[in-house]
Design a protein around this motif. Sequence first.
Motif, PDB file in Angstrom:
ATOM      1  N   TYR A  76       0.818  -1.213   0.000  1.00  0.00           N
ATOM      2  CA  TYR A  76       0.000   0.000   0.000  1.00  0.00           C
ATOM      3  C   TYR A  76       0.855   1.269   0.000  1.00  0.00           C
ATOM      4  CZ  TYR A  76      -4.156  -2.794   0.288  1.00  0.00           C
ATOM      5  OH  TYR A  76      -5.154  -3.683  -0.013  1.00  0.00           O
ATOM      6  N   ASP A  77       2.051   1.196   0.557  1.00  0.00           N
ATOM      7  CA  ASP A  77       2.963   2.337   0.467  1.00  0.00           C
ATOM      8  C   ASP A  77       3.410   2.548  -0.980  1.00  0.00           C
ATOM      9  OD1 ASP A  77       2.790   2.798   3.192  1.00  0.00           O
ATOM     10  OD2 ASP A  77       4.644   1.721   3.666  1.00  0.00           O
ATOM     11  N   VAL A  78       3.700   1.443  -1.667  1.00  0.00           N
ATOM     12  CA  VAL A  78       4.094   1.537  -3.078  1.00  0.00           C
ATOM     13  C   VAL A  78       2.924   2.068  -3.903  1.00  0.00           C
ATOM     14  CG1 VAL A  78       4.856   0.238  -5.108  1.00  0.00           C
ATOM     15  CG2 VAL A  78       5.814  -0.298  -2.856  1.00  0.00           C
ATOM     16  N   LEU A  79       1.741   1.558  -3.641  1.00  0.00           N
ATOM     17  CA  LEU A  79       0.544   2.010  -4.354  1.00  0.00           C
ATOM     18  C   LEU A  79       0.356   3.520  -4.197  1.00  0.00           C
ATOM     19  CD1 LEU A  79      -2.058   1.022  -5.886  1.00  0.00           C
ATOM     20  CD2 LEU A  79      -3.130   0.913  -3.639  1.00  0.00           C
ATOM     21  N   LYS A  80       0.464   3.977  -2.971  1.00  0.00           N
ATOM     22  CA  LYS A  80       0.306   5.410  -2.673  1.00  0.00           C
ATOM     23  C   LYS A  80       1.384   6.226  -3.393  1.00  0.00           C
ATOM     24  CE  LYS A  80       0.343   8.427   1.358  1.00  0.00           C
ATOM     25  NZ  LYS A  80       0.467   8.458   2.814  1.00  0.00           N
TER      26      LYS A  80
END
Length: 159
Positions: A76-80
């Motif tokens: 989710y950090d990568v997605l963000k």
Amino acid sequence: MKLLHFTDVHGDIERTKKLVEHVKTRKDLDAILFTGDLLGQCLSVEEAQMLRNSQNAIQNLRVTDSKGNQVEANFYDVLKSVMSNPQMPLQLRQAAFNYQMAEKTFDERAEIQYKQFLSLFEQIPQKFFMIAGNWDSNFISKYFDKFLIDRKKSQIGNL
């Protein structure tokens, strides 16, 4: 103690209604136990494929620090990061957007199903217990916390 156990509903609200009506007539039952897989299909085949493709595109990204060393990163950090960085290739930003839209659709449909099942389970006069299944979403406890026994610590006798 008489216990009725059921499992693997997978979104079948009509069969569950019939089960609840039957349970209400059974004065001899002490408790009801449901062991997971409440949700049915929350995405169409096409939506699920889009979610998987988008997830794969994002998971295959290599995240590096300022020195160029590869680092571990939460999905989710990568997605963000992909969503917020205009310098990311358009195809990756589109994959991130598609993933978020599919996840939002899943959550909205899961919420509808959970509300329907909650209204049924609240009609059960006996003690009712649940254990979440592998098809159940992460926010099952938002609706069923009072019934979930796999997320609580409890002591039974000397055990």
